[in-house]
Design an enzyme around this catalytic site. Structure first.
Site, PDB file in Angstrom:
ATOM      1  N   ASP A 164       0.841  -1.184   0.000  1.00 14.24           N
ATOM      2  CA  ASP A 164       0.000   0.000   0.000  1.00 14.24           C
ATOM      3  C   ASP A 164       0.883   1.243   0.000  1.00 14.24           C
ATOM      4  O   ASP A 164       1.893   1.290   0.698  1.00 14.24           O
ATOM      5  CB  ASP A 164      -0.882   0.004   1.254  1.00 14.24           C
ATOM      6  CG  ASP A 164      -2.355   0.158   0.926  1.00 14.24           C
ATOM      7  OD1 ASP A 164      -2.730   1.248   0.479  1.00 14.24           O
ATOM      8  OD2 ASP A 164      -3.107  -0.809   1.115  1.00 14.24           O
ATOM      9  N   ASP A 170      -3.331   4.399  -2.398  1.00 13.68           N
ATOM     10  CA  ASP A 170      -4.495   4.842  -1.629  1.00 13.68           C
ATOM     11  C   ASP A 170      -4.994   6.203  -2.119  1.00 13.68           C
ATOM     12  O   ASP A 170      -4.194   7.126  -2.286  1.00 13.68           O
ATOM     13  CB  ASP A 170      -4.060   4.957  -0.156  1.00 13.68           C
ATOM     14  CG  ASP A 170      -5.232   5.103   0.799  1.00 13.68           C
ATOM     15  OD1 ASP A 170      -6.040   4.183   0.879  1.00 13.68           O
ATOM     16  OD2 ASP A 170      -5.316   6.164   1.461  1.00 13.68           O
TER      17      ASP A 170
HETATM   18  O1  ISL Z   1     -14.547   8.388  -1.005  1.00 10.90           O
HETATM   19  C1  ISL Z   1     -14.926   7.292  -0.729  1.00 10.90           C
HETATM   20  C2  ISL Z   1     -16.048   6.695  -1.425  1.00 10.90           C
HETATM   21  O2  ISL Z   1     -16.588   7.615  -2.273  1.00 10.90           O
HETATM   22  C3  ISL Z   1     -14.288   6.504   0.313  1.00 10.90           C
HETATM   23  O3  ISL Z   1     -14.701   5.192   0.209  1.00 10.90           O
HETATM   24  C4  ISL Z   1     -12.767   6.578   0.240  1.00 10.90           C
HETATM   25  O4  ISL Z   1     -12.347   6.461  -1.058  1.00 10.90           O
HETATM   26  C5  ISL Z   1     -12.137   5.497   0.978  1.00 10.90           C
HETATM   27  O5  ISL Z   1     -12.537   5.586   2.312  1.00 10.90           O
HETATM   28  C6  ISL Z   1     -10.630   5.607   0.895  1.00 10.90           C
HETATM   29  O6  ISL Z   1     -10.085   4.486   1.517  1.00 10.90           O
HETATM   30  C7  ISL Z   1      -8.709   4.418   1.701  1.00 10.90           C
HETATM   31  O7  ISL Z   1      -8.194   5.534   2.382  1.00 10.90           O
HETATM   32  C8  ISL Z   1      -8.623   5.718   3.721  1.00 10.90           C
HETATM   33  C9  ISL Z   1      -8.536   4.442   4.551  1.00 10.90           C
HETATM   34  O8  ISL Z   1      -9.247   4.617   5.745  1.00 10.90           O
HETATM   35  C10 ISL Z   1      -9.078   3.250   3.815  1.00 10.90           C
HETATM   36  O9  ISL Z   1      -8.904   2.079   4.573  1.00 10.90           O
HETATM   37  C11 ISL Z   1      -8.371   3.182   2.501  1.00 10.90           C
HETATM   38  O10 ISL Z   1      -8.685   2.047   1.752  1.00 10.90           O
HETATM   39  C12 ISL Z   1      -7.722   6.762   4.299  1.00 10.90           C
HETATM   40  O11 ISL Z   1      -6.382   6.413   4.090  1.00 10.90           O
END
Ligand code: ISL
Length: 559
Positions: free
Chosen positions: A96, A198
């Site tokens: 990641d 991410d």
């Molecule tokens: O924006 C979203 C949906 O429209 C959210 O789902 C967002 O994209 C998502 O939460 C992003 O996730 C990632 O980054 C977060 C983390 O908490 C998640 O586990 C990760 O997969 C912040 O780093």
């Protein structure tokens, strides 16, 4: 052809995979110990969710040191041993990459908040308070409340699209970008095979940080001002030039709010910057977008919508880009509970959904535990939930908005990220063999029935079916490159499509229903058709039984 197009990826959430030192938290040695389990299943690539040093406000997505391993997970030597073990078994490992934000405990942020004239100040996004002393704009955090927190010491607010402990990096500041590229080289030079990036399309914010204009909530998610921003592709091209183009990597960008046209900009075979993306259209299929917390809602979804949406991605990316195929991950509920039937047809529907993922165009992703057909959890008390997102939502819903307990818990049962984060059930012994200590969160109480040992013993298990699917995918080029065509577009319960490549065609028939459905009279198999796989065994009845999935290989019209 790019190796990652033919690959199957398995996602590991290390905190919940396998604990070897009895602290109740999964660790790197646990992953290494179970590499043979993974190799037997058969994926080509393992994706490891964040294992870097972190105070764990958001389970590792808040990184305090990009070049160190979280002590709870082990050491750099443990990491090297894991990587070597993966490569010895002919698999690859991707990590990641979380660079939209850091932890507030990262040295850069400690420096940045120490004084306005600190050289690291510009690594983050600072603004003076609004005239009334409040936040500079109305943007909300994904985890609730304002996306701004006042730093008392220096009298300015900093931006965080997620928790206050996750300040957003200022990608407009070139030294930030160079520091990230250096760090990426560090990991690739250690031998890793790629990155899962991410929230990669949040890097470039609208330079003026304008308010969200029309909103019914005080702190809306300002997607229109931070998704796919003006400099995003410039940054990614620079990243490609500086780092990615010098290696042979799998790169997958997490890109909410991207449509197929935008997706080709990221992943076009000639001019793209990333191998593939995670798109979110199907993750929004069952949500009420007018609600104050859309992600926590569950509206009925229809097969017609799913078919239209997936079909659009299949058609528009063919030859122009590359997609990931997923129905679950560590951020969403279990796929069988959400899109299948986790009651009487749990195994059948888990296999059907997997069949869908393995027969569309794109790279299939298996989320840890889905190969067992793991289900959502219904913990009675909020005290058993761990996720910052769930806990914030509970607080806001119960106390600020005064919703009743039953209603809020029902939403959490259906949509909490913790559904996917319960510790992996290895066997039927205490705590599923996950730990000898106290697990950091409770296991799914169905672990005595749904566990890896049992799954590996049963030739009809969901696990055994995934093994067959992985072999099938490898054996048929049409599944990688074939053109997608939907058939019977208006059928109420069957999703039917072909993938055609030269003289061969793969036909997939999926019954998304608890009812038996007659084989449609206008669906004819071609002479010579043979069944490749089926979730009711090799000799299916003509009628399609509940959640039945069948895949056939047949000559195409071109032959
Ligand atoms: O924006 C979203 C949906 O429209 C959210 O789902 C967002 O994209 C998502 O939460 C992003 O996730 C990632 O980054 C977060 C983390 O908490 C998640 O586990 C990760 O997969 C912040 O780093």
């Amino acid at each position: 052809m790019s190796w990652w197009k033919q690959s199957v990826v398995y996602q590991i959430y290390p905190r919940s995979f396998k604990d070897t030192d009895g602290d109740g938290i999964g660790d790197l040695r646990g992953v290494t110990e179970q590499l043979d389990y993974l190799a037997r299943l058969g994926p080509d690539v393992l994706w490891l969710c964040p294992v870097y040093a972190s105070p764990n406000v958001d389970n590792g997505y808040d990184i305090s040191d990009y070049r160190a391993i979280m002590p709870e997970f082990g050491t750099m030597d443990d990491f090297r041993a894991l990587l070597a073990g993966v490569h010895e078994r002919g698999m690859r490992l991707i990590m990641d990459l979380v660079v939209n934000h850091t932890s507030d405990q990262h040295e850069w942020f400690r420096q940045a908040r120490s004084a306005r004239d600190n050289p690291h100040r510009e690594f983050y996004i600072w603004r003076p308070p609004a005239a009334d002393g409040g936040p500079p704009n109305n943007w909300g955090s994904h985890f609730g409340g304002s996306a701004w927190t006042l730093d008392e010491g220096t009298g300015e607010y900093y931006l965080h699209l997620f928790a206050p402990e996750q300040p957003d990096l200022n990608w407009a500041h070139p030294p930030v970008r160079q520091a990230v590229y250096d760090m990426m080289r560090f990991w690739v030079d250690l031998g890793i095979d790629g990155f899962r990036m991410d929230t990669i399309n949040m890097l470039s914010k609208h330079p003026d940080l304008p308010d969200v204009a029309l909103t019914s909530t005080p702190y809306p998610i300002a997607e229109e001002h931070f998704l796919n921003g003006p400099h995003l592709h410039e940054y990614l091209r620079e990243m490609k030039r500086e780092v990615l183009s010098h290696y042979d990597l799998l790169t997958v960008g997490e890109t909410p709010g991207v449509d197929p046209v935008q997706a080709t900009e990221f992943t076009h075979p000639d001019r793209g910057t990333l191998s593939m993306i995670f798109q979110f259209d199907h993750m929004r299929l069952d949500t009420d977008r007018t609600h104050w917390a859309p992600r926590w809602t569950s509206t009925p979804w229809t097969l017609a919508d799913l078919r239209a949406l997936l079909g659009r991605w299949q058609r528009e990316l063919h030859g122009r880009g590359w997609n990931s195929l997923y129905l679950s991950n560590h951020d969403v509920p279990r796929m069988v509970s959400r899109f299948g039937n986790d009651g009487p047809y749990r195994a059948e529907s888990a296999k059907l959904l997997a069949t869908l993922l393995f027969t569309l165009q794109g790279t299939p992703y298996i989320y840890q535990g889905d190969e067992l057909g793991m289900t959502n959890v219904h913990f009675a008390s909020i005290g058993d939930y761990r996720d910052v997102d769930a806990l914030n939502f509970y607080r806001e819903a119960r106390f600020d908005r005064q919703l009743d307990e039953a209603e809020v818990m029902a939403m959490i049962w259906r949509k909490s990220r913790d559904n996917a984060r319960t510790p992996f059930p290895w066997n039927a012994s205490a705590n599923g063999g996950f730990t000898t200590g106290v697990p950091w969160m409770p296991l799914n109480p169905n672990y005595p029935q749904i566990n890896a040992e049992e799954a590996q013993r049963d030739p009809a298990s969901v696990y055994a079916y995934y093994q067959q699917l992985i072999r099938m995918r490898r054996a048929h080029a049409a599944l990688v490159d074939g053109r997608y065509d939907a058939l019977l577009d208006d059928h109420p319960s069957l999703y039917v499509y072909t993938r055609t490549l030269g003289k061969t065609q793969v036909l997939t028939v999926l019954n998304f229903s608890t009812q038996t459905c007659a084989w449609p009279s206008d669906l004819a198999l071609r002479p010579g058709a043979q069944q490749l796989i089926g979730n009711y065994g090799p000799e299916p009845a003509l009628d399609l039984r509940p959640y039945e999935a069948r895949v056939y290989l047949q000559p195409s019209a071109a032959s």
